[in-house]
Write a protein that holds these residues in place. Structure first.
Motif, PDB file in Angstrom:
ATOM      1  N   LEU A 118       0.865  -1.183   0.000  1.00 57.20           N
ATOM      2  CA  LEU A 118       0.000   0.000   0.000  1.00 57.20           C
ATOM      3  C   LEU A 118       0.899   1.229   0.000  1.00 57.20           C
ATOM      4  O   LEU A 118       1.708   1.414   0.922  1.00 57.20           O
ATOM      5  CB  LEU A 118      -0.909   0.002   1.219  1.00 57.20           C
ATOM      6  N   SER A 119       0.800   2.053  -1.023  1.00 57.32           N
ATOM      7  CA  SER A 119       1.677   3.223  -1.140  1.00 57.32           C
ATOM      8  C   SER A 119       0.864   4.491  -1.376  1.00 57.32           C
ATOM      9  O   SER A 119      -0.312   4.436  -1.756  1.00 57.32           O
ATOM     10  CB  SER A 119       2.671   3.029  -2.286  1.00 57.32           C
ATOM     11  N   THR A 120       1.511   5.623  -1.125  1.00 57.41           N
ATOM     12  CA  THR A 120       0.883   6.937  -1.349  1.00 57.41           C
ATOM     13  C   THR A 120       1.936   7.938  -1.783  1.00 57.41           C
ATOM     14  O   THR A 120       3.101   7.861  -1.358  1.00 57.41           O
ATOM     15  CB  THR A 120       0.172   7.448  -0.084  1.00 57.41           C
ATOM     16  N   ALA A 121       1.528   8.894  -2.621  1.00 56.06           N
ATOM     17  CA  ALA A 121       2.429   9.974  -3.038  1.00 56.06           C
ATOM     18  C   ALA A 121       2.349  11.161  -2.089  1.00 56.06           C
ATOM     19  O   ALA A 121       3.072  12.136  -2.248  1.00 56.06           O
ATOM     20  CB  ALA A 121       2.070  10.435  -4.452  1.00 56.06           C
ATOM     21  N   GLY A 122       1.437  11.059  -1.122  1.00 50.06           N
ATOM     22  CA  GLY A 122       1.246  12.186  -0.208  1.00 50.06           C
ATOM     23  C   GLY A 122       1.851  11.937   1.146  1.00 50.06           C
ATOM     24  O   GLY A 122       2.905  11.297   1.273  1.00 50.06           O
ATOM     25  N   THR A 123       1.178  12.424   2.175  1.00 52.81           N
ATOM     26  CA  THR A 123       1.649  12.250   3.535  1.00 52.81           C
ATOM     27  C   THR A 123       1.787  10.767   3.862  1.00 52.81           C
ATOM     28  O   THR A 123       0.895   9.975   3.527  1.00 52.81           O
ATOM     29  CB  THR A 123       0.647  12.903   4.511  1.00 52.81           C
ATOM     30  N   PRO A 124       2.864  10.342   4.491  1.00 50.54           N
ATOM     31  CA  PRO A 124       3.049   8.908   4.799  1.00 50.54           C
ATOM     32  C   PRO A 124       1.867   8.342   5.584  1.00 50.54           C
ATOM     33  O   PRO A 124       1.227   9.045   6.379  1.00 50.54           O
ATOM     34  CB  PRO A 124       4.340   8.902   5.631  1.00 50.54           C
ATOM     35  N   LEU A 125       1.614   7.087   5.340  1.00 51.24           N
ATOM     36  CA  LEU A 125       0.533   6.418   6.058  1.00 51.24           C
ATOM     37  C   LEU A 125       0.879   6.302   7.536  1.00 51.24           C
ATOM     38  O   LEU A 125       2.041   6.109   7.914  1.00 51.24           O
ATOM     39  CB  LEU A 125       0.323   5.022   5.463  1.00 51.24           C
ATOM     40  N   PRO A 126      -0.099   6.422   8.385  1.00 46.86           N
ATOM     41  CA  PRO A 126       0.195   6.358   9.820  1.00 46.86           C
ATOM     42  C   PRO A 126       0.572   4.944  10.259  1.00 46.86           C
ATOM     43  O   PRO A 126       0.189   3.945   9.625  1.00 46.86           O
ATOM     44  CB  PRO A 126      -1.120   6.808  10.468  1.00 46.86           C
ATOM     45  N   GLU A 127       1.281   4.862  11.341  1.00 42.21           N
ATOM     46  CA  GLU A 127       1.635   3.577  11.922  1.00 42.21           C
ATOM     47  C   GLU A 127       0.355   2.849  12.339  1.00 42.21           C
ATOM     48  O   GLU A 127      -0.581   3.452  12.872  1.00 42.21           O
ATOM     49  CB  GLU A 127       2.545   3.788  13.129  1.00 42.21           C
ATOM     50  N   GLY A 128       0.323   1.545  12.088  1.00 41.42           N
ATOM     51  CA  GLY A 128      -0.855   0.756  12.455  1.00 41.42           C
ATOM     52  C   GLY A 128      -1.918   0.675  11.383  1.00 41.42           C
ATOM     53  O   GLY A 128      -3.026   0.162  11.635  1.00 41.42           O
ATOM     54  N   THR A 129      -1.618   1.149  10.198  1.00 38.59           N
ATOM     55  CA  THR A 129      -2.594   1.081   9.111  1.00 38.59           C
ATOM     56  C   THR A 129      -2.890  -0.387   8.762  1.00 38.59           C
ATOM     57  O   THR A 129      -1.978  -1.212   8.651  1.00 38.59           O
ATOM     58  CB  THR A 129      -2.054   1.828   7.870  1.00 38.59           C
ATOM     59  N   LEU A 130      -4.183  -0.690   8.585  1.00 38.98           N
ATOM     60  CA  LEU A 130      -4.622  -2.047   8.261  1.00 38.98           C
ATOM     61  C   LEU A 130      -5.320  -2.061   6.906  1.00 38.98           C
ATOM     62  O   LEU A 130      -5.916  -1.072   6.488  1.00 38.98           O
ATOM     63  CB  LEU A 130      -5.583  -2.557   9.334  1.00 38.98           C
ATOM     64  N   VAL A 131      -5.220  -3.210   6.253  1.00 39.63           N
ATOM     65  CA  VAL A 131      -5.998  -3.432   5.031  1.00 39.63           C
ATOM     66  C   VAL A 131      -6.952  -4.600   5.296  1.00 39.63           C
ATOM     67  O   VAL A 131      -6.627  -5.569   6.006  1.00 39.63           O
ATOM     68  CB  VAL A 131      -5.098  -3.733   3.814  1.00 39.63           C
TER      69      VAL A 131
END
Length: 586
Positions: free
Chosen positions: A512-525
Motif C-alpha cells: 500500500l503506497s501513497t504519493a502524499g503524507t506517509p501512512l500512519p503507523e498501524g494502518t490495516l488493510v
C-alpha cells in the motif's frame, strides 16, 4: 511602480521617483512603472555652478532656498537663489559678497542678513537691493572662514575667523563671537573658541547653544548660554574630554523648535543629542549612525516633527537618516545612501541640511571626497517610504494539490523607488483547519519574482497569505492571499501472485503506497476470500513502515479462490483496493 533593478538613483531636475537615495543615481525599484503615489518621497537634484559651498537657508514665505558659495578656495563668491523645484532663479554677486557664508532672516522675513569676509550685509530678499547702508558690521577684516549668524535676545549674533592669517583649513580655525543690534551700530566681542558652531531657536529665546573644540588635541565641548546682553553668560556646559572620548571637531549644531533638545554633528564622535536643560543625553535618543560615519550635519524641521542627521561614510551605508523627533511616536529612521561622488555626491556636506517649515521638504547638500563639487537635493516627503505591492494574486501549482504534495506559490513583488541594498524577502503563512503554519521565507529575484514552497498537511480549504514587511526605503506591502482546495492523498494497493496455493496454506504479499503524507503507523488493510460457497472476511493485514503487508490463508479445495484487499482510507488518504485469484487446488 518601477522595475526592481539596481539602476541607482540618478536625478537631475525633474520628477524622478527615487530615494534610498543612493543618490548619485537613486534606484528605479521593482517591476513596471506607475503614476506617482501620495506621500512617497521624491528627489530633485541640481549641481551647484560652483566648486565650493558654505551655507544654506530656507525662506518658506518666498519658497526660496539661498545657498552661499564663499570659501577659502572659492572661484564663485555668490548667493544662489533656488525655488523649491530646483530652478536657479538668481545669482547674487556684488563687490562685497566675497567669502559669503552664514545667513539668517529677520523675524518678519523682510531682511536677509549675509555674513561675508568683511561685513554682515543686509538685503531686501525680494529685490536683493541693499537695506539702508547695506551692512550692519564692517570690520571682520577678510575673515575668510564663515561662522554662524542668528538673532536671539534682541541681538544679532555672528561668528567669524578671528585670525587675519590666510587659513589652510577652516575646520580648525578659532572663531570669534560678536553681537550687536540687528539694525547696526556697535558690535561687542564675546570671546573666541576653536571651531565654534552656534545655533538659536524661536522656542529657546534669549539663548544660544554652542559647540566647540578644546585647544591642542581637539575634544568636544557643548554649552548653553544666556544671550540677552552683549556678553554671553554660561548656563550649562558639558565636556567630552576624557581619555576615552575621541578627538573630534564639531561640524554643525541645531536646536529643536521648542528649545528642549539640541543636536551636535560631532564629526568622528557621531551625533550628540542633548537636553538643553542640564545637557544630559536626550531620551530615548536616536541611535547611532552607521559604523565609520563622520557626522557632518543636523537639522530639525521647524514644525518640530522631524530630525535629519547627515554624514560621510564609505560604501553603501546610509549617509542621511530622517526620523520623528519623538522616536516613541515613530519607527526606524528613513535612510538614504549617497554613493556616486561624480553625479549626485557620496556624502552630506558640512552644515548641509535644512527643512521647509512643515517638514514636507528636506534640502540636503551633498559633495564628494575632494569637496570640489556640490549637489542640492530637494527631497519631498523625506520621512516617507516608497510603496510596495504584490503584482496581483499569487498562483499555486499544482492548482488542486493533495495532502503531502509539494506546492509552489509564485508571484511578483513590486517596489517603487530604489532597489534595496539587502536581499528582499517575502514571507507566507498557510491557514487551514489545523491553524496557522509558517511557510519558509524566500528571497525576491531582481525582477521581483519569487517562488515559495510548501507541503499542505490537511484537507479542505487552505489559504496562503503572503507578506512583505518593508525595509528602510519601502512601506510594507498589503498582504496577498490565494485559496486552494487540498484533497486527500491518493493511495495505490498492489498485490503479487499468491505463493503456495495448496490446501495446506497460501501466502499473499502486497504493498500500500501513497504519493502524499506517509501512512500512519498501524494502518490495516481488509482481506476477503471469495469462493463458490460465499464470502469470508479474513483477519486484516498490518501495513509495515515500507508499505508492505502479508496475508496467509488455507483456502478450501473447491476450485479457484478470489482474494480482495482494500484500504478504507482515512482523514488524509483516499481509499484503494485490488484483487487476485488463486488457482484451483486439488
Amino acid at each position: 511602480m518601477t522595475s526592481y533593478s539596481h539602476a541607482r538613483f540618478r536625478r537631475t531636475r525633474g520628477l524622478v521617483v527615487a530615494l534610498a537615495l543612493t543618490v548619485a543615481a537613486l534606484a528605479t525599484g521593482t517591476p513596471g512603472a506607475q503614476a506617482d503615489e501620495p506621500r512617497e518621497p521624491s528627489d530633485i537634484t541640481v549641481e551647484l555652478p560652483a566648486d565650493t559651498y558654505s551655507r544654506m537657508l530656507v525662506d518658506e514665505a518666498r519658497q526660496r532656498v539661498y545657498v552661499t558659495t564663499g570659501g577659502v578656495s572659492a572661484t564663485v563668491n555668490a548667493i544662489l537663489v533656488y525655488d523649491f523645484a530646483g530652478n536657479l532663479l538668481r545669482t547674487v554677486t556684488t563687490g562685497s559678497t566675497y567669502a559669503a557664508g552664514a545667513m539668517t532672516l529677520s523675524a518678519d522675513g523682510s531682511i536677509l542678513y549675509v555674513a561675508v569676509a568683511d561685513y554682515v550685509l543686509v538685503f531686501n530678499p525680494d529685490t536683493f537691493a541693499y537695506v539702508g547702508g547695506g551692512w550692519v558690521k564692517s570690520d571682520f577684516r577678510a575673515g575668510l572662514c564663515s561662522g554662524d549668524l542668528g538673532i536671539t535676545g534682541g541681538r544679532l549674533w555672528v561668528t567669524r575667523k578671528s585670525s587675519q592669517e590666510y587659513p589652510k583649513d577652516c575646520s580648525t580655525e578659532v572663531q570669534a563671537l560678536w553681537s550687536g543690534a540687528p539694525t547696526g551700530g556697535t558690535f561687542t566681542y564675546s570671546g573666541s573658541l576653536v571651531s565654534a558652531k552656534f545655533a538659536t531657536s524661536p522656542g529657546f529665546p534669549g539663548k544660544i547653544v554652542q559647540a566647540y573644540a578644546t585647544y591642542g588635541t581637539p575634544k568636544l565641548v557643548v554649552g548653553v548660554y544666556d544671550a540677552t546682553t552683549a556678553y554671553t553668560k554660561q548656563l550649562a556646559l558639558r565636556t567630552y574630554t576624557a581619555a576615552t572620548d575621541p578627538a573630534t571637531l564639531p561640524k554643525d549644531i541645531a536646536v529643536s523648535p521648542d528649545g528642549s533638545v539640541m543636536a551636535v554633528a560631532a564629526g568622528t564622535a557621531g551625533t550628540k543629542t542633548l537636553s538643553t536643560t542640564g545637557l544630559s543625553d536626550a531620551a530615548p535618543g536616536y541611535g547611532s549612525l552607521p559604523a565609520g560615519t563622520t557626522s557632518t550635519a543636523v537639522a530639525f524641521s521647524p514644525d518640530g516633527s522631524l530630525i535629519a542627521r547627515g554624514g560621510a561614510v564609505e560604501g553603501k551605508a546610509a549617509d542621511l537618516l530622517v526620523e520623528r523627533v519623538e522616536p516613541e511616536q515613530g519607527d526606524t529612521p528613513r535612510v538614504y545612501a549617497f554613493t556616486d561622488g561624480s553625479a549626485g555626491g557620496d556624502q552630506v556636506a558640512d552644515r548641509g541640511l535644512a527643512f521647509s517649515s512643515d517638514g514636507s521638504r528636506l534640502f540636503a547638500m551633498t559633495t564628494n571626497a575632494a569637496k570640489d563639487s556640490y549637489w542640492l537635493h530637494i527631497i519631498s516627503n523625506p520621512d516617507a517610504r516608497y510603496n510596495s505591492a504584490f503584482d496581483g494574486p499569487p498562483t499555486v501549482e499544482p492548482g488542486s494539490p493533495f495532502v503531502g504534495q509539494a506546492v509552489r506559490i509564485s508571484g511578483r513583488l513590486r517596489l517603487n523607488g530604489p532597489a534595496p541594498d539587502e536581499a528582499t524577502r517575502v514571507t507566507a503563512v498557510r491557514h487551514d483547519a489545523d491553524g496557522d503554519h509558517a511557510v519558509p521565507a524566500v528571497t525576491v529575484a531582481q525582477d521581483g519574482a519569487f517562488n515559495l514552497e510548501d507541503t499542505p498537511s490537511t484537507t479542505g480549504k487552505t489559504t496562503y497569505t503572503l507578506s512583505f514587511a518593508g525595509d528602510a526605503a519601502h512601506d510594507p506591502a498589503p498582504d496577498a492571499t490565494v485559496d486552494v482546495e487540498v484533497a486527500k492523498a491518493p493511495t495505490e494497493l498492489t498485490l503479487e501472485e499468491p505463493e503456495g496455493t495448496t490446501t495446506t496454506g497460501l501466502v499473499l504479499h502486497g504493498t500500500l503506497s501513497t504519493a502524499g503524507t506517509p501512512l500512519p503507523e498501524g494502518t490495516l488493510v481488509a482481506v476477503q476470500r471469495w469462493t463458490k460457497t460465499g464470502v469470508t472476511d479474513l483477519r486484516p493485514a498490518l501495513v509495515g513502515p515500507d508499505g508492505g503487508f502479508t496475508v496467509t490463508d488455507a483456502p478450501p479445495a473447491l476450485g479457484s479462490t478470489l482474494y480482495t484487499v482494500s484500504y478504507a482510507g482515512d482523514a488524509l488518504h483516499d481509499a484503494s483496493a485490488n484483487w487476485v485469484t488463486a488457482p484451483a487446488t486439488g
